[in-house]
Design a protein around this motif. Structure first.
Motif, short mmCIF file in Angstrom:
data_model
loop_
_atom_site.label_atom_id
_atom_site.label_comp_id
_atom_site.label_asym_id
_atom_site.label_seq_id
_atom_site.Cartn_x
_atom_site.Cartn_y
_atom_site.Cartn_z
N GLY A 35 0.78 -1.22 0.16
CA GLY A 35 -0.04 -0.35 0.03
C GLY A 35 0.74 1.18 0.06
O GLY A 35 0.40 2.20 0.74
N GLU A 94 2.07 0.13 -8.01
CA GLU A 94 0.86 0.55 -7.19
C GLU A 94 0.16 1.78 -8.01
O GLU A 94 0.06 1.75 -9.07
CB GLU A 94 1.14 0.70 -5.75
CG GLU A 94 1.86 -0.41 -5.24
CD GLU A 94 1.67 -0.45 -3.64
OE1 GLU A 94 0.44 -0.22 -3.02
OE2 GLU A 94 2.62 -0.55 -2.86
N LYS A 106 -4.40 4.83 -2.62
CA LYS A 106 -3.58 4.06 -1.48
C LYS A 106 -3.76 4.57 -0.17
O LYS A 106 -3.74 3.78 0.75
CB LYS A 106 -2.15 4.33 -1.87
CG LYS A 106 -1.73 3.71 -3.01
CD LYS A 106 -1.86 2.10 -3.32
CE LYS A 106 -3.23 1.66 -3.88
NZ LYS A 106 -3.29 0.10 -3.65
#
Length: 264
Positions: free
Chosen positions: A55, A83, A115
């Motif tokens: 994350g 990500e 995120k």
């Protein structure tokens, strides 16, 4: 043929691209030795290997260093899980992607979910980012760099139509492929492959494991995701517990222990 064109061509073959996900140099080297033709990194595994939760909790510099080491350790193409880009503004994300390209990666996964908060990004906002990434990559000599647009609709309980709408918009904005983790229904997969003019990437799940079945319905790439690193971590956990409980190292020499020897 360059790594870039080689990686693109792997999405055009009759058989889908079976893509394992590495988390460090050793895992990447073993994957290459096994005979796989390309490697993806797993943000989950890379973060865990460096002591962080997934994350974007690991720093971008640490992620980049890890990916650079992987790229340098193998000869096959490596695509990086970045990500959401490790940035809140377009300039930062563009800078990060260019740095990933500079270290020799052939592509990225970049996702459309936030995120540090819940929910999905506005589709037009993300499309604008993808367009900027494509332009900057092209302008810096990376026109064959593969942008895999990860769509997190299935991870956030959104419908099939929104998934298709987002996929179409992202491809129009410069994405080379779409990645839909959580998509597993065969008929829904078939519909996506028919309606999207780009290679579809799905992620391995307990009910989504057969290469032959996925080939038959038009999938072009299957990623292992974090399942591979989870399996390794699970083995370490089980073996460590068994060794300590039995006060014996016999568990290190069972038949299922794989001994890997690298060639000189």
């Amino acid at each position: 043929m360059s790594k870039y064109t080689d990686f693109h061509s792997l999405h055009d073959e009759d058989s889908l691209l079976f893509l394992p996900n590495a988390w460090d140099v050793l895992s990447a080297m073993i994957i290459e030795q096994a005979g796989f033709r390309a490697i993806g990194t797993t943000s989950y595994g890379v973060a865990n290997a460096n002591g962080y939760n997934d994350g974007e909790n690991i720093s971008f510099d640490a992620l980049l260093e890890s990916c650079q080491k992987i790229v340098q350790a193998v000869s096959i193409p490596v695509t990086v899980d970045i990500e959401a880009g490790f940035g809140l503004d377009e300039d930062t994300v563009v800078s990060h992607v260019l740095k990933v390209a500079d270290v020799g990666a052939v592509g990225i996964n970049i996702e459309d979910s936030y995120k540090k908060s819940s929910g999905l990004k506005n589709v037009e906002e993300h499309a604008i980012l993808l367009k900027a990434l494509r332009k900057n990559l092209d302008d810096h000599g990376f026109k064959d760099f593969f942008i895999n647009a990860r769509i997190d609709t299935y991870l956030q309980q959104k419908g099939l139509q929104e998934t298709i709408d987002r996929a179409s918009r992202y491809v129009q904005s410069g994405a080379n492929g779409v990645f839909i983790p959580g998509l597993s229904d065969k008929e829904e997969i078939r519909r996506v492959t028919h309606e999207i003019d780009a290679p579809l990437n799905v992620m391995s799940l307990p009910n989504l494991t057969s290469i032959d079945e996925l080939n038959a319905i038009g999938v072009k790439r299957l990623s292992m995701g974090n399942a591979f690193s989870d399996a390794v971590i699970g083995f370490i956990e089980q073996t460590s517990t068994a060794v300590l409980q039995d006060n014996s190292t016999k568990h290190l020499y069972l038949d299922h222990t794989i001994k890997t020897h690298f060639k000189d």
